[in-house]
Design a protein around this motif. Structure first.
Motif, short mmCIF file in Angstrom:
data_model
loop_
_atom_site.label_atom_id
_atom_site.label_comp_id
_atom_site.label_asym_id
_atom_site.label_seq_id
_atom_site.Cartn_x
_atom_site.Cartn_y
_atom_site.Cartn_z
N TYR A 82 -137.28 -9.47 -21.57
CA TYR A 82 -136.81 -10.34 -22.38
C TYR A 82 -136.25 -9.49 -23.63
CZ TYR A 82 -138.74 -14.12 -19.77
OH TYR A 82 -139.35 -15.05 -18.72
N ALA A 83 -136.95 -8.66 -24.30
CA ALA A 83 -136.65 -7.84 -25.39
C ALA A 83 -135.51 -6.96 -25.03
CB ALA A 83 -137.62 -7.02 -25.99
N PHE A 84 -135.47 -6.57 -23.68
CA PHE A 84 -134.29 -5.67 -23.28
C PHE A 84 -133.01 -6.68 -23.33
CE2 PHE A 84 -131.86 -3.59 -19.83
CZ PHE A 84 -131.34 -2.65 -20.72
N GLN A 85 -133.11 -7.85 -22.73
CA GLN A 85 -131.97 -8.66 -22.56
C GLN A 85 -131.42 -9.11 -23.99
OE1 GLN A 85 -130.65 -10.27 -19.36
NE2 GLN A 85 -131.47 -8.19 -18.72
N LEU A 97 -129.45 -6.90 -13.52
CA LEU A 97 -130.20 -8.08 -13.70
C LEU A 97 -129.64 -8.51 -15.04
CD1 LEU A 97 -131.80 -10.55 -12.84
CD2 LEU A 97 -133.74 -9.84 -13.88
N ILE A 98 -129.04 -9.84 -15.20
CA ILE A 98 -128.65 -10.49 -16.49
C ILE A 98 -129.50 -11.96 -16.55
CG2 ILE A 98 -126.73 -11.74 -17.80
CD1 ILE A 98 -124.89 -9.81 -16.33
N GLY A 99 -130.32 -11.87 -17.49
CA GLY A 99 -131.08 -13.05 -17.62
C GLY A 99 -132.31 -13.04 -16.68
N GLY A 100 -132.62 -14.15 -16.11
CA GLY A 100 -133.84 -14.12 -15.04
C GLY A 100 -135.24 -14.28 -15.76
N ILE A 101 -136.08 -14.91 -15.00
CA ILE A 101 -137.47 -15.38 -15.58
C ILE A 101 -138.36 -14.43 -14.71
CG2 ILE A 101 -139.26 -16.89 -15.79
CD1 ILE A 101 -136.93 -19.05 -16.39
#
Length: 444
Positions: free
Chosen positions: A318-321, A265-269
Motif C-alpha cells: 500500500y505504501a508503494f502504491q 500490479l496497480i492497486g489490489g488487496i
C-alpha cells in the motif's frame, strides 16, 4: 503493546517527523540562495525581502531538525544497543561526517543570518549556498548509513564475528547512490510543491501578490524539474532492489509467484494467508521489464521466500502504491506547469493552476513518508539485511512503551510549535516586505 513493537513504533514515529524537518532543511537554503542571487544581480528589493523571509523559516527548521536529529541519535543507542554495538564501528563514518557537515551548516547559517551589510555581498551569498550544500551532504550521508542496512558491506561476517572492517566500503555500499539520489530528489519535490502551494494560496487570497508570485516561480520551477527527474531515480532504485532485496520487491508489488513476464500490479488487496491478491489491475511483463530491463526475465515471488523472512506485504504494497500514485500526479502537474511556462504563459496566473498547487501541498510529503515506509518495512525482519534480525537488536530494558508515549508527546508538541511559528512567519511576510509600501526600503 509489547516492548519490541513499542521500540519499532518509537523509531518509526521519530523518523517520520525528522524526515520532514530534514528535507525542508536540505531544500529551503537553495531557494533562499536563488532569491538572494536574483537580488544581487538585479537590485530588486523584493527578492531581498524574500530571501530574508525564507531565511527565517530556514532558521526555525534548522533548530527543529537539530533537536529531532539529536533525539534520534540517542534512540539508536537506547533502543537498539546490540545493533549499535556491532554496526557502529562499521557504518560510523557517515554519521561522523554528517556531524561535520552539520557544524559547517550551523556556522554558515550564522554567517548568513547575521551577515547582512557586514560581509561582502557575494561572500554573504556564498555562506547561504554553503548552508544548502551542507544540508544536502548531511542528508546523503545519513541515507548512506541507511543504505548500508539494506546492502551491508565493508566487513566479513564469520561465526557471529564482524571481521576485516572497511568503513569506506561500508559507506559506499551498493545501495548508497540509488537511495541518495532518490531521497534527494524526493526532498526537492516534497518541499518545492509545499512551498509553491503555500505561496499559491497567498496569491489566491490576493495577499502581497508580487512577493508571492516571485516565491511561487522559484519553488514551483524547482519542484517540477525534480518531479520529472524522480521517475528516473525510481527506476534506478527499483532495479537495485530487484537485484539485492527480491523479498522487498515482491512485497512492494504483492508478487507471490515466481514467473517470467511478471505483471506490474496497480492497486489490489494482498491476501497473505492464501498467497494471492484480490482485485487490482495487472499489466503483463511490465514488472519484469522495470526490475531487470527484460520483459522475459523472471521475478522472484513471495512463495519462494520462507514466511519468517518475508516483509509485511500489505503495508509495503500500500505504501508503494501510494508513493507511485502521488508521484505520478505531481509529475503530471509538472508537465502542465512547464508547458504553460513555455507555451501558455497566461496559465501561470490562472486560478485553476494555482488551486492545483494548493491541493498538491501535502502530496510530496505523503509520498515521502510512504517511500520511507517501503524502505524500512520492506527490509523487515532484518535490521541489517541478511545478517541481523530486528528482534535480536532490540534493548532488553523493560518499559519501552512509556518511552514511546513520551517521545510521541515531545514530537507532537514540537510539530505544533513549528507549525505555529511558520504560520506566523507567513502572515508577517506581507507586512514586513510589502514593495508597495513607501517605507519598504526603510523597513528593510
Amino acid at each position: 503493546m509489547d516492548d519490541f513493537l513499542a521500540a519499532r513504533s518509537q523509531m518509526a514515529m521519530s523518523l517520520g517527523f525528522h524526515i520532514i524537518f530534514a528535507c525542508i532543511g536540505m531544500v529551503m537554503p537553495f531557494f533562499m540562495s536563488i532569491s538572494h542571487f536574483i537580488y544581487l544581480k538585479t537590485g530588486n528589493l523584493l527578492y531581498k525581502g524574500l530571501t530574508k523571509a525564507w531565511s527565517r523559516g530556514v532558521a526555525i527548521l534548522f533548530a527543529t531538525g537539530a533537536v529531532s536529529g539529536t533525539m534520534l541519535s540517542f534512540e539508536l543507542g537506547l533502543l537498539w544497543p546490540t545493533f549499535m554495538e556491532h554496526a557502529g564501528p562499521i557504518f560510523g563514518m557517515p554519521f561522523s561526517l554528517e556531524g561535520t557537515a552539520f557544524f559547517i551548516e550551523a556556522i554558515a547559517l550564522g554567517f548568513f543570518l547575521y551577515g547582512w551589510d557586514r560581509f561582502h555581498p557575494w561572500f554573504h551569498w556564498a555562506a547561504g549556498l554553503v548552508v544548502g550544500i551542507s544540508g544536502v551532504a548531511s542528508g546523503i550521508l545519513v541515507v548512506a548509513a541507511n543504505a548500508w542496512m539494506n546492502s551491508p558491506a565493508g566487513f566479513d561476517y564469520v561465526n557471529g564475528q564482524y571481521l576485516n572492517i572497511d568503513p569506506i566500503a561500508a559507506m559506499f555500499n551498493d545501495a548508497w547512490f540509488s537511495q541518495a539520489l532518490h531521497m534527494t530528489l524526493a526532498a526537492f519535490v516534497a518541499t518545492g510543491f509545499a512551498v509553491a502551494g503555500v505561496h499559491a494560496l497567498m496569491i489566491l487570497k490576493n495577499k502581497n501578490v508580487a512577493f508571492h508570485n516571485a516565491a511561487f516561480r522559484i519553488s514551483a520551477l524547482t519542484a517540477c524539474v525534480a518531479a520529472l527527474l524522480q521517475p528516473i531515480s525510481g527506476d534506478i532504485s527499483a532495479k537495485d532492489v530487484a537485484e539485492r532485496q527480491p523479498a522487498k520487491l515482491a512485497a512492494m508489488e504483492a508478487h507471490f509467484n515466481t514467473e517470467s513476464r511478471a505483471p506490474f500490479l496497480i492497486g489490489g488487496i494482498p491476501d497473505e494467508e492464501n498467497d494471492t491478491v484480490h482485485y487490482g489491475l495487472k499489466i503483463p511483463g511490465l514488472l519484469s521489464f522495470l526490475a531487470h530491463g527484460d520483459i522475459d526475465a523472471p521475478v522472484t515471488g513471495l512463495k519462494d521466500i520462507p514466511r519468517e523472512d518475508r516483509p509485511p506485504v500489505a503495508i509495503t504494497h500500500y505504501a508503494f502504491q501510494l508513493m507511485i500514485g502521488l508521484g505520478m500526479l505531481l509529475a503530471a502537474l509538472s508537465v502542465i506547469y512547464l508547458y504553460g511556462l513555455i507555451h501558455k504563459k497566461h496559465w501561470l496566473s490562472s486560478r485553476w493552476l494555482l488551486r492545483l498547487f494548493v491541493i498538491a501541498i501535502p502530496m510530496g510529503y505523503i509520498a515521502l513518508e510512504a517511500g520511507w515506509t517501503v524502505t524500512e518495512v520492506g527490509r523487515q525482519p532484518w535490521i541489517i539485511h541478511g545478517v541481523m534480525r530486528t528482534a535480536d537488536a532490540v534493548t532488553p530494558m523493560p518499559g519501552i512503551v512509556y518511552s514511546f508515549y513520551l517521545f510521541t508527546a515531545v514530537f507532537v508538541s514540537l510539530s505544533i510549535i513549528v507549525s505555529y511559528l511558520l504560520y506566523r512567519q507567513i502572515k508577517m511576510v506581507g507586512k514586513l516586505y510589502d514593495p508597495t509600501d513607501p517605507e519598504y526600503k526603510a523597513k528593510d
